[in-house]
Design an enzyme around this catalytic site. Structure first.
Site, PDB file in Angstrom:
ATOM      1  N   ASN A  95      18.066  -6.469  70.392  1.00  0.00           N
ATOM      2  CA  ASN A  95      19.234  -7.496  70.993  1.00  0.00           C
ATOM      3  C   ASN A  95      19.361  -8.600  70.946  1.00  0.00           C
ATOM      4  OD1 ASN A  95      17.280  -6.217  72.664  1.00  0.00           O
ATOM      5  ND2 ASN A  95      18.665  -6.065  74.532  1.00  0.00           N
ATOM      6  N   HIS A  96      18.333  -9.437  70.647  1.00  0.00           N
ATOM      7  CA  HIS A  96      18.330 -10.519  71.269  1.00  0.00           C
ATOM      8  C   HIS A  96      18.381 -11.136  70.043  1.00  0.00           C
ATOM      9  CE1 HIS A  96      17.038  -9.787  75.233  1.00  0.00           C
ATOM     10  NE2 HIS A  96      15.712  -9.172  74.774  1.00  0.00           N
ATOM     11  N   HIS A 177      18.310   0.822  68.826  1.00  0.00           N
ATOM     12  CA  HIS A 177      17.734  -0.125  69.960  1.00  0.00           C
ATOM     13  C   HIS A 177      18.443   0.582  70.794  1.00  0.00           C
ATOM     14  CE1 HIS A 177      15.101  -3.617  71.037  1.00  0.00           C
ATOM     15  NE2 HIS A 177      16.472  -3.713  71.875  1.00  0.00           N
ATOM     16  N   HIS A 202      13.552  -0.731  71.989  1.00  0.00           N
ATOM     17  CA  HIS A 202      14.552  -1.340  72.870  1.00  0.00           C
ATOM     18  C   HIS A 202      12.920  -1.356  74.469  1.00  0.00           C
ATOM     19  CE1 HIS A 202      16.793  -3.905  76.048  1.00  0.00           C
ATOM     20  NE2 HIS A 202      17.153  -2.985  76.815  1.00  0.00           N
TER      21      HIS A 202
END
Length: 285
Positions: A95-96, A177, A202
């Site tokens: 997610n980054h 994730h 995550h």
């Protein structure tokens, strides 16, 4: 008896050669295992490639958590490019993915780095791919959950339907994730019998629910993390406590001390695409 496949975490090219000689099916090459595993040298990777075994490589510039400076991120990008040039198979994101925009141009050019498939179609990169393995072609998919995390991505349940049509019957591995265990479990039961294995990422905390679902899909809610044992998901506990108490805190720092590497091994039947074994992995200093 079902065939059991073995993956070994190795700290040197010599370890890789020894693991291959002992019958390992797949290895992950690191340097500095006592720090939780760091990016190996290109020399070590080149020598390790002489072993007749599937090879993966860690990309991590330092021990501790995963809050990186601009310089550290650039180092990782260069390491990733060189590792791919040297023969590593696939690198995956989370997610980054776009926290550092320098990666954008590279994602479009490199088919071996995956970002979540349900991000906006206009964003750089791809969310799934087909890769050659010992059992033939395998599809790998990365999806991002929305419950308690981020509602900007498209609905992952609808996106995976489209992706599976494109993968056209291949064995499929899914990295979901996501924050909520309910969303991960719902996805797993939705895909049971349609894919070979799904694992979650995550939360940084490994779960103890490895299993094979009724229709043959391997599952684990969360793989966990690589990082310091005595920490709050990699961060010094006192900093995380201060943050939750509403106090002013400094930039997060990696906790010192012993480290761990956690993950999972799924064994897949090449003929049926079903999972025949699911095993948690947890290595500590």
């Amino acid at each position: 008896m079902d065939e059991i496949k073995i993956e070994i975490c190795c700290g040197s090219a010599g370890d890789v050669l020894a693991a291959a000689g002992a019958g390992a099916d797949r290895v992950e090459l690191n340097s500095a295992l006592f720090l939780g595993g760091l990016t190996p040298s290109l020399g070590a990777l080149e020598l390790a490639r002489t072993a007749q075994v599937e090879l993966m490589a860690m990309v991590r510039p330092r021990e501790g958590g995963f809050c990186y400076t601009q310089e550290e991120f650039c180092t990782m990008l260069l390491d990733a490019r060189r590792l791919l040039d040297a023969g590593a198979d696939v690198l995956t994101l989370g997610n980054h993915s776009f926290d550092r925009r320098e990666i954008c141009a590279y994602l479009d050019d490199c088919p071996y780095i995956l970002r979540p498939a349900n991000l906006h179609p206009s964003l750089p990169g791809r969310g799934f791919g087909v890769f050659e393995t010992k059992i033939g072609q395998v599809g790998v998919v990365n999806l991002l959950g929305r419950c308690n995390l981020d509602f900007r991505p498209d609905n992952p349940f609808r996106v995976i339907d489209k992706v599976l049509k494109e993968l056209d019957g291949l064995p499929v591995l899914l990295d979901f994730h996501a924050e909520a265990t309910s969303e991960k479990l719902a996805m797993a039961y939705y895909l049971d019998g349609k894919i070979s294995a799904q694992w979650g990422t995550h939360t940084h905390v490994q779960t103890a629910d490895e299993q094979i679902l009724p229709k043959g899909t391997g599952y684990l809610t969360d793989l966990g993390m690589t990082g310091p044992v005595h920490s709050v998901i990699g961060v010094k506990p006192e900093q995380s406590i201060a943050n939750f108490r509403g106090e002013l805190t400094s930039r997060y720092e990696a906790a010192p001390g012993p480290c761990m590497l956690t993950g999972a091994i799924f064994t897949i039947d090449a003929k049926t695409g079903r999972c025949t074994a699911a095993e948690r992995v947890a290595l500590r200093d």
